[in-house]
Design a protein around this motif. Structure first.
Motif, PDB file in Angstrom:
ATOM      1  N   SER A   1      60.971 -36.899  58.200  1.00 17.86           N
ATOM      2  CA  SER A   1      60.343 -35.628  58.600  1.00 17.86           C
ATOM      3  C   SER A   1      61.291 -34.467  58.311  1.00 17.86           C
ATOM      4  O   SER A   1      60.860 -33.392  57.889  1.00 17.86           O
TER       5      SER A   1
ATOM      6  N   ARG B   1      60.287 -28.278  51.954  1.00 18.18           N
ATOM      7  CA  ARG B   1      59.280 -27.209  52.021  1.00 18.18           C
ATOM      8  C   ARG B   1      59.917 -25.857  52.347  1.00 18.18           C
ATOM      9  O   ARG B   1      59.403 -24.809  51.969  1.00 18.18           O
TER      10      ARG B   1
ATOM     11  N   ASN C   1      47.175 -20.414  49.978  1.00 17.80           N
ATOM     12  CA  ASN C   1      46.556 -21.734  50.112  1.00 17.80           C
ATOM     13  C   ASN C   1      45.156 -21.575  50.694  1.00 17.80           C
ATOM     14  O   ASN C   1      44.972 -20.857  51.680  1.00 17.80           O
TER      15      ASN C   1
ATOM     16  N   THR D   1      61.356 -33.920  54.285  1.00 18.98           N
ATOM     17  CA  THR D   1      60.195 -33.253  53.682  1.00 18.98           C
ATOM     18  C   THR D   1      60.112 -31.789  54.131  1.00 18.98           C
ATOM     19  O   THR D   1      59.814 -30.898  53.330  1.00 18.98           O
ATOM     20  N   ARG D   2      60.394 -31.558  55.396  1.00 16.89           N
ATOM     21  CA  ARG D   2      60.360 -30.172  55.886  1.00 16.89           C
ATOM     22  C   ARG D   2      61.444 -29.336  55.206  1.00 16.89           C
ATOM     23  O   ARG D   2      61.193 -28.191  54.822  1.00 16.89           O
TER      24      ARG D   2
ATOM     25  N   GLY E   1      43.984 -29.101  52.702  1.00 20.98           N
ATOM     26  CA  GLY E   1      44.927 -28.020  52.977  1.00 20.98           C
ATOM     27  C   GLY E   1      46.383 -28.418  52.946  1.00 20.98           C
ATOM     28  O   GLY E   1      47.258 -27.572  52.753  1.00 20.98           O
TER      29      GLY E   1
ATOM     30  N   CYS F   1      55.126 -48.094  64.440  1.00 23.30           N
ATOM     31  CA  CYS F   1      54.216 -48.308  65.568  1.00 23.30           C
ATOM     32  C   CYS F   1      53.060 -49.222  65.191  1.00 23.30           C
ATOM     33  O   CYS F   1      52.326 -49.703  66.052  1.00 23.30           O
TER      34      CYS F   1
ATOM     35  N   GLN G   1      54.885 -43.895  52.605  1.00 27.59           N
ATOM     36  CA  GLN G   1      55.477 -43.278  51.408  1.00 27.59           C
ATOM     37  C   GLN G   1      56.460 -44.270  50.812  1.00 27.59           C
ATOM     38  O   GLN G   1      56.883 -45.210  51.482  1.00 27.59           O
TER      39      GLN G   1
ATOM     40  N   TYR H   1      46.592 -45.559  59.396  1.00 30.64           N
ATOM     41  CA  TYR H   1      46.923 -46.933  59.012  1.00 30.64           C
ATOM     42  C   TYR H   1      46.336 -47.955  59.975  1.00 30.64           C
ATOM     43  O   TYR H   1      46.377 -49.155  59.719  1.00 30.64           O
TER      44      TYR H   1
ATOM     45  N   PHE I   1      58.386 -34.390  46.647  1.00 29.47           N
ATOM     46  CA  PHE I   1      59.347 -33.531  47.351  1.00 29.47           C
ATOM     47  C   PHE I   1      60.710 -33.444  46.660  1.00 29.47           C
ATOM     48  O   PHE I   1      61.623 -32.828  47.191  1.00 29.47           O
TER      49      PHE I   1
ATOM     50  N   PHE J   1      57.875 -45.900  56.984  1.00 28.73           N
ATOM     51  CA  PHE J   1      56.894 -46.921  57.353  1.00 28.73           C
ATOM     52  C   PHE J   1      56.411 -46.684  58.787  1.00 28.73           C
ATOM     53  O   PHE J   1      57.020 -45.942  59.557  1.00 28.73           O
TER      54      PHE J   1
ATOM     55  N   ASN K   1      59.713 -37.272  65.299  1.00 30.73           N
ATOM     56  CA  ASN K   1      59.156 -36.472  64.203  1.00 30.73           C
ATOM     57  C   ASN K   1      59.437 -34.993  64.427  1.00 30.73           C
ATOM     58  O   ASN K   1      59.805 -34.264  63.515  1.00 30.73           O
TER      59      ASN K   1
ATOM     60  N   HIS L   1      41.932 -24.169  59.599  1.00 30.28           N
ATOM     61  CA  HIS L   1      41.013 -25.312  59.546  1.00 30.28           C
ATOM     62  C   HIS L   1      41.809 -26.555  59.164  1.00 30.28           C
ATOM     63  O   HIS L   1      42.578 -26.511  58.205  1.00 30.28           O
ATOM     64  N   THR L   2      41.578 -27.643  59.885  1.00 28.37           N
ATOM     65  CA  THR L   2      42.171 -28.917  59.463  1.00 28.37           C
ATOM     66  C   THR L   2      41.108 -30.015  59.539  1.00 28.37           C
ATOM     67  O   THR L   2      40.062 -29.832  60.173  1.00 28.37           O
TER      68      THR L   2
ATOM     69  N   TYR M   1      50.882 -41.172  72.189  1.00 23.16           N
ATOM     70  CA  TYR M   1      50.661 -41.733  70.862  1.00 23.16           C
ATOM     71  C   TYR M   1      50.918 -43.228  70.815  1.00 23.16           C
ATOM     72  O   TYR M   1      52.002 -43.707  71.104  1.00 23.16           O
TER      73      TYR M   1
HETATM   74  C1  LIG Z   1      55.265 -39.691  56.079  1.00 29.07           C
HETATM   75  C2  LIG Z   1      56.258 -38.612  56.426  1.00 29.07           C
HETATM   76  C3  LIG Z   1      57.314 -38.498  55.365  1.00 29.07           C
HETATM   77  C4  LIG Z   1      55.449 -37.316  56.486  1.00 29.07           C
HETATM   78  O1  LIG Z   1      56.232 -36.210  56.770  1.00 29.07           O
HETATM   79  P1  LIG Z   1      55.648 -34.728  56.688  1.00 29.07           P
HETATM   80  O2  LIG Z   1      55.418 -34.341  55.283  1.00 29.07           O
HETATM   81  O3  LIG Z   1      56.539 -33.855  57.472  1.00 29.07           O
HETATM   82  O4  LIG Z   1      54.311 -34.848  57.509  1.00 29.07           O
HETATM   83  P2  LIG Z   1      52.771 -34.735  57.147  1.00 29.07           P
HETATM   84  O5  LIG Z   1      52.388 -35.418  55.916  1.00 29.07           O
HETATM   85  O6  LIG Z   1      52.112 -35.181  58.393  1.00 29.07           O
HETATM   86  O7  LIG Z   1      52.539 -33.187  56.919  1.00 29.07           O
HETATM   87  C5  LIG Z   1      52.922 -32.249  57.850  1.00 29.07           C
HETATM   88  C6  LIG Z   1      53.130 -30.933  57.146  1.00 29.07           C
HETATM   89  O8  LIG Z   1      51.937 -30.504  56.512  1.00 29.07           O
HETATM   90  C7  LIG Z   1      51.456 -29.310  57.077  1.00 29.07           C
HETATM   91  N1  LIG Z   1      50.011 -29.477  57.156  1.00 29.07           N
HETATM   92  C8  LIG Z   1      49.330 -30.556  57.645  1.00 29.07           C
HETATM   93  N2  LIG Z   1      48.021 -30.376  57.498  1.00 29.07           N
HETATM   94  C9  LIG Z   1      47.854 -29.174  56.903  1.00 29.07           C
HETATM   95  C10 LIG Z   1      46.710 -28.421  56.516  1.00 29.07           C
HETATM   96  N3  LIG Z   1      45.480 -28.898  56.697  1.00 29.07           N
HETATM   97  N4  LIG Z   1      46.912 -27.209  55.964  1.00 29.07           N
HETATM   98  C11 LIG Z   1      48.161 -26.734  55.780  1.00 29.07           C
HETATM   99  N5  LIG Z   1      49.271 -27.397  56.131  1.00 29.07           N
HETATM  100  C12 LIG Z   1      49.110 -28.600  56.693  1.00 29.07           C
HETATM  101  C13 LIG Z   1      52.154 -29.201  58.400  1.00 29.07           C
HETATM  102  O9  LIG Z   1      52.298 -27.863  58.802  1.00 29.07           O
HETATM  103  C14 LIG Z   1      53.482 -29.835  58.095  1.00 29.07           C
HETATM  104  O10 LIG Z   1      54.274 -28.966  57.350  1.00 29.07           O
HETATM  105  P3  LIG Z   1      55.561 -28.248  58.001  1.00 29.07           P
HETATM  106  O11 LIG Z   1      56.367 -29.327  58.679  1.00 29.07           O
HETATM  107  O12 LIG Z   1      56.249 -27.629  56.846  1.00 29.07           O
HETATM  108  O13 LIG Z   1      54.994 -27.237  58.959  1.00 29.07           O
HETATM  109  C15 LIG Z   1      56.963 -38.864  57.779  1.00 29.07           C
HETATM  110  O14 LIG Z   1      56.118 -38.494  58.840  1.00 29.07           O
HETATM  111  C16 LIG Z   1      57.295 -40.322  57.954  1.00 29.07           C
HETATM  112  O15 LIG Z   1      58.184 -40.843  57.344  1.00 29.07           O
HETATM  113  N6  LIG Z   1      56.501 -41.007  58.796  1.00 29.07           N
HETATM  114  C17 LIG Z   1      56.526 -42.430  58.979  1.00 29.07           C
HETATM  115  C18 LIG Z   1      57.418 -42.877  60.119  1.00 29.07           C
HETATM  116  C19 LIG Z   1      56.938 -42.538  61.456  1.00 29.07           C
HETATM  117  O16 LIG Z   1      56.579 -41.399  61.741  1.00 29.07           O
HETATM  118  N7  LIG Z   1      56.972 -43.543  62.357  1.00 29.07           N
HETATM  119  C20 LIG Z   1      56.616 -43.378  63.707  1.00 29.07           C
HETATM  120  C21 LIG Z   1      55.156 -43.351  63.866  1.00 29.07           C
HETATM  121  S1  LIG Z   1      54.403 -44.863  63.354  1.00 29.07           S
END
Ligand SMILES: CC(C)(COP(=O)(O)OP(=O)(O)OC[C@H]1O[C@@H](n2cnc3c(N)ncnc32)[C@H](O)[C@@H]1OP(=O)(O)O)[C@@H](O)C(=O)NCCC(=O)NCCS
Ligand SMILES: Cc1cc2nc3c(=O)[nH]c(=O)nc-3n(C[C@H](O)[C@H](O)[C@H](O)COP(=O)(O)OP(=O)(O)OC[C@H]3O[C@@H](n4cnc5c(N)ncnc54)[C@H](O)[C@@H]3O)c2cc1C
Ligand SMILES: Cc1cc2nc3c(=O)[nH]c(=O)nc-3n(C[C@H](O)[C@H](O)[C@H](O)COP(=O)(O)OP(=O)(O)OC[C@H]3O[C@@H](n4cnc5c(N)ncnc54)[C@H](O)[C@@H]3O)c2cc1C
Ligand SMILES: CC(C)(COP(=O)(O)OP(=O)(O)OC[C@H]1O[C@@H](n2cnc3c(N)ncnc32)[C@H](O)[C@@H]1OP(=O)(O)O)[C@@H](O)C(=O)NCCC(=O)NCCS
Lengths: 541, 541
Positions: free
Chosen positions: A14, A21, B530, A17-18, B511, A42, A61, B366, A70, A39, A303, B357-358, B424
């Protein structure tokens, strides 16, 4: 600017990727010891149980997909061995080849998570744990091998926490005989015992044997011995006793770490070294109720902290708030959830509290399919602040706990819950939602309109000779009553006031009629305490 | 002290029972014009459709049960005709006998509700309405008679509000052909059109004909004529166009009533006469967003006000807070809900707003069974305050709207939603819950990290020649694209920057990838807006 990240899952990825961005030109390298990143931790138990059928579904991913989207340099199978804070480098071993190298950083983010605690017992090496994809594959293989052999399929799960219960359920789904062994005298420690009793009953109703107040002393090749001396058949043993922050790396580097092993960070997730940040399961968090250091092993905060630390590195001020530890688990169709403090925790901390138990339905009773739940609210007696809430039921518990967690974040008091305007149509809620109802009861307690007694306080009072009046119908009374209770149905009470002592305890099935009776008696100058949660809470505990 | 209550359902009976609980010696008389009290108004459509099978299930209490438990003097079939405020009496007619008498009061509570608005049209007398048990019986009888006759079973429902749609669905359940006629250009006025379009599609998919921008001009014996000139077969006609506060009694008594007919009360529910209180559908409420007078026809506030007024009469100070108008309706398995203001309302009020909007899933993708929903957040551009939210989806919409309504009550800003710690586990939510995600996007908009364009603003920009880039995959692009868009998948963007104008609009499916693309382009010095909600929101509207 180069950022190196240790750990490529919830917090680490998290952050990565942030950060991209926020900064298209940042150099970002992620080291992950296991073979996989991003992965779904949960989801692992549900893959074991076959609920999630495709292993790929767990892999959100890959290094390649993260590279493409990214521009991240993600290196799996790479373990970070040490940190040279003076030189601002980390020592990294590529696990396949054993090759070691140094990687420089401007900022370092640690998101190493927590590792399952495995007790030091004879034979423990064959115990399985569940944390990552490799563990999942190993557990799957062990289960499949036992199943294929046609031999016994008995599993012992050590630990009745969230993960232990998820594993137990999923093993049952796979057709295994499952025993859960727990050292505490209840399952699911974040709940109070009279709430967790519902979960235990559901486990047992689904064939899980639950052994409380016990632990393992040794593992044999196909069995396990308990402190009680009993030996259980155990084709496999799963250790799910708890986790420990994976903070050795931080400790070795001289970063401040708490007694309990959590990395100490400020609200910007900065460690004692301003160039090193840490997030997720490995760090000490601040408790929202008493601002004390606390542990938290949950995905939402991990996260959130990952995203936040990227902001901080990119120059955007952010502060991570204290945690409520809002959590939920599904157990054979039951939802069990909690936020904030339990009663036992509040009492242990010496807080003066008010406690409320209710047994509402998830939606209007006149609309078909309504399902019961049990809710509990713990309230600060001095301030009316909500300290915590718990819920167990088949449906709608998640919603109520989320609403209460949100109310806590918004500093609403318990009595303020009366005024929440929640969505109502008969299939989705009630005109007075269960959360509103908690608010009404809280307000009545706050204002001294009602006085309650808890299930665990009843016996002593009855023993003291206080009159106990069951205000349910004669039919309900006949089906099961509390020892020592006399029966005066609430609707007869006005006509039978002479039978009621000046100081009595009243109770009904769930608390509502008892409350009405208590108010009625108060109106006639008699003190009557209402048994909180009624017969249902009492009988369960 | 004697309290007389006019209206024995949500507000009135909540006041009566609470007052008894607060004051055992109070004299409490409830007059109810219809033959029933404490009935489940909100369940009536579902009884019509046979979803609620037992008529008795609608009757939560009876005069006898309320007498036994609460010592209430409940008189059904009694209409209050007038109020003599000087004498502190009401004039009451017993409807069965026609006998009239006066009843004295110390305090008077009006909870007369709202009556369905029935337009003045030729033939309108045969239109049915749905408000109470008698109406329900009449509608049931009319339906049963038509069904028994073997003749046509076509129904026209006038009005596509909450009750109109509930009636329409339930008539379909009964096997009727249903047409809904609505004067506005969308169903469900509290939603914005691109959200209500989902509900309309669901209605149509279930065989309901939806005619917008039309109204009835005349009713024939078995048909109905529209403003368009079309004549529809109409075995029955249901008028569900809206309701009007039942305030004639108050008006005649000289109590202050608003232009739109609502009884004017203060925060203690006191009317312009200090001995007369009013609650529920009949009163003017205060809007939580702009503190302006507003209507509200919902059960939660009616019940709440009823309880509150009893407190006030019993000497307990209480204040009813401004309303969010949180509401939900089920339509053929879809949940449609809203709280606070819509975009159109905010724009009409001239507010500078941000709109989000989302299209998230109700739980982790998953884990099997995840269902999509659409959420919308309206945010004050100046203060980041949440002005309102809407949601449409099969599951989990109620939870998100309730969480947001709670956040609004707690004065959390839109960006504060990032930090909500919601429960969650994969079957119940996501590590970043949809509500957290709204918070992240809100924060990004607040901080200028992203700039969005709404679906209704796109056409003009593209016509102006602004480049429109679809960042989805070529496969998605081929299946349907926005006119004028070129396709550069987000993962190819870094390599194809030279194809991108200095000022462009990007979009993806929902989005998220569009946002990633926009940030990427910003990092390379290009402005990219966007498309909020992506192709999905655009295509629907
Ligand atoms: C998969 C992973 C890399 C995704 O990270 P991520 O890119 O930050 O998260 P998301 O894909 O959910 O996207 C979120 C981003 O998209 C943006 N976004 C989401 N929906 C959007 C929409 N409809 N319009 C515009 N922006 C949107 C959010 O603002 C956020 O961006 P920001 O952080 O810059 O504000 C990361 O969450 C991960 O490794 N997860 C797996 C592990 C894990 O979480 N395990 C515990 C739970 S099982
Ligand atoms: C089976 C299971 C079920 C769960 N269910 C839920 C749930 O339902 N709800 C919930 O909220 N939470 C749940 N959790 C907890 C949640 O997954 C964690 O809170 C979250 O993943 C923590 O994120 P993290 O980034 O701190 O650690 P992790 O996500 O665990 O990531 C840490 C990573 O760092 C790597 N690493 C460690 N040290 C090094 C090193 N020196 N070099 C390189 N890499 C290193 C590890 O290999 C690991 O992959 C569950 C966890 C498990 C294991
Ligand atoms: C079909 C239907 C479905 C609904 N669904 C929902 C829903 O899903 N969710 C939701 O939040 N809300 C819903 N509502 C609205 C909700 O029922 C009302 O907001 C609520 O009942 C208002 O309470 P009240 O006490 O103001 O009026 P009511 O509950 O309508 O009670 C008023 C009573 O006063 C009586 N009365 C009026 N004048 C006199 C007089 N002069 N003398 C004696 N008696 C008098 C009337 O006969 C009536 O019974 C629905 C309403 C209807 C009709
Ligand atoms: C049926 C009706 C008379 C019930 O009124 P009520 O007695 O105020 O409401 P409930 O039965 O829900 O009980 C709520 C009371 O019990 C208390 N209570 C509920 N559960 C309790 C528990 N477990 N322990 C202690 N007290 C409890 C609440 O605090 C509240 O008392 P208070 O107002 O004095 O604080 C009234 O709601 C009614 O007429 N409803 C039908 C009409 C309607 O609402 N229509 C619209 C929706 S379809």
């Amino acid at each position: 600017m180069k950022t190196v990240i240790v750990g490529g899952v919830a917090g680490g990825m998290s952050a990565a990727t942030r950060l991209r961005r926020l900064d298209e030109s940042a150099e970002i390298v992620v080291f992950e010891r296991s073979g996989y990143v991003s992965f779904a931790n949960c989801g692992l138990p549900y893959y074991i149980g076959g609920v999630i059928e495709e292993r790929d579904a767990l892999l959100l991913q890959t290094p390649a997909s993260l590279g493409a989207r990214f521009g991240l340099d993600v290196r799996v199978g790479h373990e970070v061995l040490s940190i040279d804070r003076a030189a601002k480098t980390v020592r990294v071993r590529e696990l396949a080849s054993g090759t070691e190298s140094d990687e420089a950083y401007d900022n370092l983010i640690l998101s190493p998570g927590a590792s399952p605690f495995v007790p030091d017992l004879p034979g423990i090496s064959r115990a399985l744990t569940l944390r990552n994809i490799e563990d999942t594959d190993a557990m799957s293989d062990a289960l499949a091998a036992a199943e294929a052999s046609g031999g016994p399929t008995s599993a012992v799960v050590l630990g009745a926490g969230f993960i232990g219960l998820e594993v137990a359920e999923n093993l049952v789904h796979r057709g295994w005989d499952v025993t859960v062994v727990e050292l505490a005298d209840q399952v699911l420690a974040p709940l109070d015992p009279e709430m967790s009793a519902l979960v235990q009953a559901r486990l047992e109703a689904n064939g899980v044997r639950v052994l409380l107040g016990q632990s393992a002393t040794a593992l044999g090749a196909s069995d396990l011995t308990l402190t009680s001396g009993e030996t259980l058949p155990a084709t496999i043993v799963v250790a799910a006793i708890g986790v420990r922050p994976e903070s050795q790396l931080a400790k070795d580097a001289g970063l401040a770490v708490s007694d309990r092993g959590g990395i100490i960070v400020d609200a910007s997730q900065r460690t004692s070294d301003p160039s090193v940040f840490a997030v997720g399961d490995a760090v000490v968090k601040v408790d929202a109720v008493d601002d004390a250091p606390t542990a938290n092993w949950l995905a939402n905060p991990a996260n959130r902290q990952g995203r936040l630390v990227a902001d901080v590195i990119a120059g955007r001020a952010q502060a991570f708030p204290p945690v409520l530890n809002t959590a939920i688990v599904g157990v054979f169709g039951l939802q069990a959830a909690a936020t904030g403090w339990s009663e036992k925790r509040a009492r242990a901390a010496g807080r003066a509290i008010r406690v409320i138990h209710t047994h509402p339905a998830d939606h209007a009773g006149y609309y078909p399919g309504a399902k019961g739940m049990s809710l509990k609210l713990v309230v600060d007696a001095a301030t009316d602040a909500i300290l915590g809430a718990q819920g167990v039921g088949e449906s709608g518990v998640d919603k109520r706990i989320d609403v209460i967690a949100t109310a806590m974040r918004g500093d609403l008091t318990a009595s303020d819950l009366v005024d929440l305007e929640l969505s109502y149509a008969p299939q989705f809620g009630s005109a007075k939602d269960p959360v509103n109802m908690l608010g009404m009861i809280a307000e009545n307690l706050r204002d001294g309109l009602t006085e309650t007694i808890q299930w665990h306080e009843l016996e002593a009072e009855v023993a003291r000779g206080v009159q106990l009046i069951d205000v349910r119908t004669p039919g309900e009374f006949a089906r099961g009553a509390i020892p020592g209770a006399i029966n005066i149905p609430v609707d007869d009470l006005r006509g039978r006031l002479d039978e009621v002592d000046a100081d009595s305890i009243v109770h009904c099935q769930v608390g509502l009629r008892g409350y009405i009776a208590a108010r009625l008696l108060a109106g006639h100058g008699k003190r009557a305490r209402n048994l909180d949660g009624g017969y249902r809470t009492w009988a369960r505990a």
